[in-house]
Design an enzyme around this catalytic site. Structure first.
Site, mmCIF file in Angstrom:
data_model
loop_
_atom_site.group_PDB
_atom_site.id
_atom_site.type_symbol
_atom_site.label_atom_id
_atom_site.label_comp_id
_atom_site.label_asym_id
_atom_site.label_seq_id
_atom_site.Cartn_x
_atom_site.Cartn_y
_atom_site.Cartn_z
ATOM 1 N N GLU A 173 52.686 38.929 57.531
ATOM 2 C CA GLU A 173 54.006 39.558 57.503
ATOM 3 C C GLU A 173 54.344 40.069 56.111
ATOM 4 O O GLU A 173 54.895 41.168 55.956
ATOM 5 C CB GLU A 173 55.062 38.557 57.972
ATOM 6 C CG GLU A 173 54.897 38.130 59.417
ATOM 7 C CD GLU A 173 55.815 36.986 59.807
ATOM 8 O OE1 GLU A 173 55.902 36.697 61.014
ATOM 9 O OE2 GLU A 173 56.441 36.378 58.912
ATOM 10 N N GLU A 233 42.564 21.188 29.278
ATOM 11 C CA GLU A 233 42.940 22.380 28.510
ATOM 12 C C GLU A 233 44.462 22.570 28.474
ATOM 13 O O GLU A 233 45.138 22.388 29.484
ATOM 14 C CB GLU A 233 42.273 23.594 29.176
ATOM 15 C CG GLU A 233 42.621 24.945 28.584
ATOM 16 C CD GLU A 233 42.048 26.103 29.384
ATOM 17 O OE1 GLU A 233 41.967 27.211 28.818
ATOM 18 O OE2 GLU A 233 41.700 25.910 30.568
ATOM 19 N N LYS A 276 38.961 28.552 21.924
ATOM 20 C CA LYS A 276 38.331 29.178 23.090
ATOM 21 C C LYS A 276 37.793 30.561 22.710
ATOM 22 O O LYS A 276 38.487 31.370 22.086
ATOM 23 C CB LYS A 276 39.361 29.287 24.217
ATOM 24 C CG LYS A 276 38.793 29.652 25.582
ATOM 25 C CD LYS A 276 39.892 29.510 26.624
ATOM 26 C CE LYS A 276 39.418 29.773 28.036
ATOM 27 N NZ LYS A 276 40.521 29.546 29.013
ATOM 28 N N CYS A 280 36.909 25.569 29.219
ATOM 29 C CA CYS A 280 37.081 26.248 30.512
ATOM 30 C C CYS A 280 36.138 27.449 30.660
ATOM 31 O O CYS A 280 34.959 27.285 30.907
ATOM 32 C CB CYS A 280 38.546 26.638 30.704
ATOM 33 S SG CYS A 280 38.995 27.012 32.431
#
Length: 552
Positions: free
Chosen positions: A402, A45, A113, A149
């Protein structure tokens, strides 16, 4: 109708914006496929532009350049197999995440897509338009379906392709790593082959891009979810998949099965690859870091050596009067063990000069956190001077524990261009160090055997900014701190959830307070590789000015 189909899949590492370089990689893969007698060569992709391009495709000139590069690539691949490659594409007034099918010297088909991910690090709804659910495309006499995807994580696109004649599914991906994600992908793809009864080829890219690392690990499934081939994780590879049609329909022939790493190796490989590619793609060949004698800087130095080689890593010890003999010994021992360059730069004179300069303003006031932070900021100044002088990128060394609670000095030990352990909790830092001491892989350029002295792993952590300082003076013990953070950060849980898990309300409220008031530090912190589904920056986005607190 053909009874055999050869597909070449190229699990490669593009660079965002390097259109010519990405196209050259695609051409080389196509040539390999041609030599192997492939019918179709497939790239992942958005390969032409690199992934994740974020807002770049919204710049019209960028997307037009991508389209022009794709057309020229198609022309160069005229005599041989078809080529499938991802690229942003403008159609009319709309912008799509497209998959291009190139045949006979031209782009013969464009697939758009449909499902645009808009969660975690993904923000495709911001950039792209949703394409229609289409049908398969023809390569010779074979019909191929390519859900792009996210489209393969839902039933509708794959089922429509199957119903309209697709004979197998080729799924191109830009799927970034997080811990144990391979199993999640596999489960979704098994569902698709069970739904459709078709073989499925899952093709993922590989490589680091800013905070995201793509782990490859492409695979092939036959109907009923049988694994036919498994490609390696975190490594570039080109493979040939033979699909054969028999009495029961199309099936993929069994190929190679690369072993998949365990969770600790996944994280370590992601940190090494993330740093290596961040340097390569931003133009750095060497790095440096402050080497304190503690476990975090020891791990970062080891990652750097495994990513770039010992000759390209500078470790700098910057001691004050609070630096213990153990830290001095341990820092040098670790630098020697990994083969890195080691410098010793005491900060006493510089600190004295700063103290003298500020004395008239600080007169009558007791020493406090200010004086502690001056040490850290002076170290940051000296390290940045070395970075400027030698052209070496400064690495920061703060772990996720941290970073979460702000146990770091902004413009001091937070100064730097990249943080390889930004998404690694302190308790996991210990686990990773032990793993690296007992494991070595071909992709590591550092030495074999123990590289992090045992005393670095076993001694109590300390910032060493005042006499007899321990991290536990300011924070809950790390197993407690990390347990609470996993609830509040990774799970987006509540104070009530922390109490239900066995932590005290006092500890949970303290950690929550530190988490929220440290947002401004994280906003200015260096990027680092994403290892979890809830990393700081794109996964978790909170306001800096925020007065809400959980009173549960």
């Amino acid at each position: 109708m053909a009874d055999r189909f050869r597909l070449t899949i190229a699990q490669l590492n593009p660079t965002v914006g390097d259109l010519a370089g990405n196209a050259a990689q695609a051409l080389e893969a196509w040539q390999q496929g041609k030599a192997a007698g492939a019918d179709l060569v497939a790239l992942p992709e958005m390969f032409i532009c690199g992934y994740n391009p974020q807002d770049l495709p919204l710049k019209n000139a960028f997307t037009l350049d991508c389209m022009d590069t794709a057309r020229k690539l198609a022309a160069r691949c005229a005599d041989g197999p078809a080529l499938a490659v991802g690229c942003p594409w403008i159609e009319g007034t709309e912008l799509f995440n497209a998959y291009l099918i190139c045949k006979g010297g031209r782009i013969a088909a464009q697939l758009f897509k449909h499902h645009l991910p808009n969660y975690e690090v993904f923000d495709e709804v911001r950039v792209f338009d949703s394409g229609p659910i289409g049908g398969p495309y023809a390569v010779g006499n074979t019909r191929v379906g390519s859900p792009i995807c996210e489209d393969a994580w839902y039933e509708d696109v794959a089922e429509t392709l199957a119903e309209t004649g697709a004979e197998f599914l080729l799924v191109p991906n830009g799927s970034p790593y997080h811990r144990d994600k391979h199993e999640t992908r596999l489960n979704h793809m098994v569902a698709r082959v069970v739904d459709t009864g078709l073989p499925l080829i899952y093709l993922n890219m590989v490589g680091g891009q800013d905070d995201q690392v793509f782990d490859g690990a492409s695979f092939v499934l036959n109907p009923h979810g049988t694994l036919a081939m498994q490609m390696p994780a975190f490594a570039e590879a080109v493979a040939h998949v033979d699909l054969v049609r028999g009495a029961e329909g199309w099936r993929a022939a069994t190929g190679g099965f690369a072993p998949q790493p365990d969770s600790l190796e996944q994280d370590y490989n992601a940190m090494v690859l993330g740093l290596r590619d961040y340097c390569r793609k931003t133009g750095f060949t060497k790095v440096l870091l402050g080497m304190s004698g503690g476990i975090d800087s020891a791990l970062v130095a080891t990652i750097a050596v495994d990513a770039l080689g010992p000759d390209n890593v500078r470790c700098v010890m910057l001691p004050s009067e609070y630096t213990s003999e153990h830290s001095l010994e341990d820092a040098k021992a670790c630098a020697n063990a990994i083969g890195a360059h080691y410098d010793f730069v005491p900060i006493a004179e510089g600190r004295a000069a700063i103290t003298t300069t500020l004395a008239p303003l600080f007169e009558g006031r007791d020493a406090d956190l200010t004086e502690e932070n001056i040490q850290s900021r002076l170290r940051g100044l000296l390290l940045m001077a070395l970075s400027n002088k030698f052209g070496e990128m400064l690495l920061t060394t703060g772990n996720k524990s941290e970073v979460s609670v702000g146990y770091a000095t902004i413009y001091g030990d937070m100064a730097g261009g990249y943080n390889p352990i930004k998404d690694l909790y302190k308790t996991r830092v210990f686990d990773i160090c032990r793993w690296r001491n007992t494991h070595h892989r071909d992709w590591m350029t550092g030495p074999e055997a123990e590289v992090i002295p045992d005393r670095i792993i076993t001694k109590p952590p300390s910032a060493e900014l005042r006499d007899d300082q321990k991290d536990s003076d300011s924070l809950p013990d790390y197993p407690v701190l990390d347990g609470i953070l996993k609830i509040l950060v990774d799970d987006d849980g509540s104070i009530t959830d922390c109490i239900a898990a066995g932590y005290t309300r006092e500890d949970a409220k303290k950690v929550e307070h530190l988490l929220y008031i440290s947002e401004y530090k994280r906003f200015q912190s260096a990027p680092g590789p994403r290892l979890s589904p809830r990393a700081f920056w794109l996964d978790r986005r909170y306001p800096i000015a925020n007065r809400w607190r959980d009173n549960g």
